[in-house]
Design an enzyme around this catalytic site. Sequence first.
Site, PDB file in Angstrom:
ATOM      1  N   HIS A  16      28.609   9.146 -21.247  1.00  0.00           N
ATOM      2  CA  HIS A  16      28.035  10.247 -22.036  1.00  0.00           C
ATOM      3  C   HIS A  16      27.017  11.030 -21.195  1.00  0.00           C
ATOM      4  O   HIS A  16      27.002  12.263 -21.202  1.00  0.00           O
ATOM      5  CB  HIS A  16      27.265   9.695 -23.252  1.00  0.00           C
ATOM      6  CG  HIS A  16      28.085   9.032 -24.315  1.00  0.00           C
ATOM      7  ND1 HIS A  16      27.796   7.780 -24.802  1.00  0.00           N
ATOM      8  CD2 HIS A  16      29.164   9.462 -25.004  1.00  0.00           C
ATOM      9  CE1 HIS A  16      28.658   7.463 -25.760  1.00  0.00           C
ATOM     10  NE2 HIS A  16      29.504   8.458 -25.895  1.00  0.00           N
ATOM     11  N   LYS A  40      31.090   4.305 -39.830  1.00  0.00           N
ATOM     12  CA  LYS A  40      31.004   3.140 -38.933  1.00  0.00           C
ATOM     13  C   LYS A  40      29.646   2.465 -39.089  1.00  0.00           C
ATOM     14  O   LYS A  40      28.625   3.145 -39.156  1.00  0.00           O
ATOM     15  CB  LYS A  40      31.094   3.601 -37.473  1.00  0.00           C
ATOM     16  CG  LYS A  40      32.476   3.817 -36.936  1.00  0.00           C
ATOM     17  CD  LYS A  40      32.399   3.880 -35.402  1.00  0.00           C
ATOM     18  CE  LYS A  40      33.027   5.129 -34.842  1.00  0.00           C
ATOM     19  NZ  LYS A  40      32.716   5.415 -33.464  1.00  0.00           N
ATOM     20  N   SER A 127      30.851   2.913 -26.051  1.00  0.00           N
ATOM     21  CA  SER A 127      29.747   2.207 -26.709  1.00  0.00           C
ATOM     22  C   SER A 127      30.241   0.883 -27.300  1.00  0.00           C
ATOM     23  O   SER A 127      29.556  -0.139 -27.218  1.00  0.00           O
ATOM     24  CB  SER A 127      29.145   3.066 -27.825  1.00  0.00           C
ATOM     25  OG  SER A 127      28.750   4.309 -27.314  1.00  0.00           O
TER      26      SER A 127
END
Length: 159
Positions: A16, A40, A127
Amino acid sequence: MKIIYPGSFDPITLGHLDIVERISKKFDEVYIAILSNYKKQSLFTVDERIKIIEEACKDFNNVKVVAFSGLLVDFAKSIDCKLIARGLREVSDYEKEVQMALMNRALDNDMETLFLVSNAKYSFVSSSIIKEVISFGGDVESFVPEAAYKMLKIKYLNK
Ligand code: PNS
């Protein structure tokens, strides 16, 4: 020109950060926008994610970190921005990303999505995989910014 880089960033990875660095060189203002009411389950709170990202991006002076809820196109409208940045890692990202880009444009005909091919060094980093690896004791230090690593250690290793 402004650009939004939206995501869950739970936590931000070096993949990122590489995208942030690249767009910060090409655009006047970059908004890293963290979705705050996501379906999520997240590891980090929005405030924790903001802190981590601000620390990781402290050397970029045209980057702002914000949280948004609801539709991305509505948030984009509220800051008068018509461009979304997304990173593409593997071919498997393509399907979901094109679907999102098309939906965003169907919701707002002026909204464009700019895809950046991720740095090959981090094309396998996400992630979720970071959280999985550290939860089983693997070393993730070389895949996340220092601020994220510190917080991951606190959450998973009580250090
Ligand atoms: O990091 P992620 O989880 O891949 O990011 C996904 C994100 C936050 C960019 C996407 O889920 C999103 O924009 N959600 C906001 C709700 C929305 O606008 N949905 C319709 C377009 S997909």
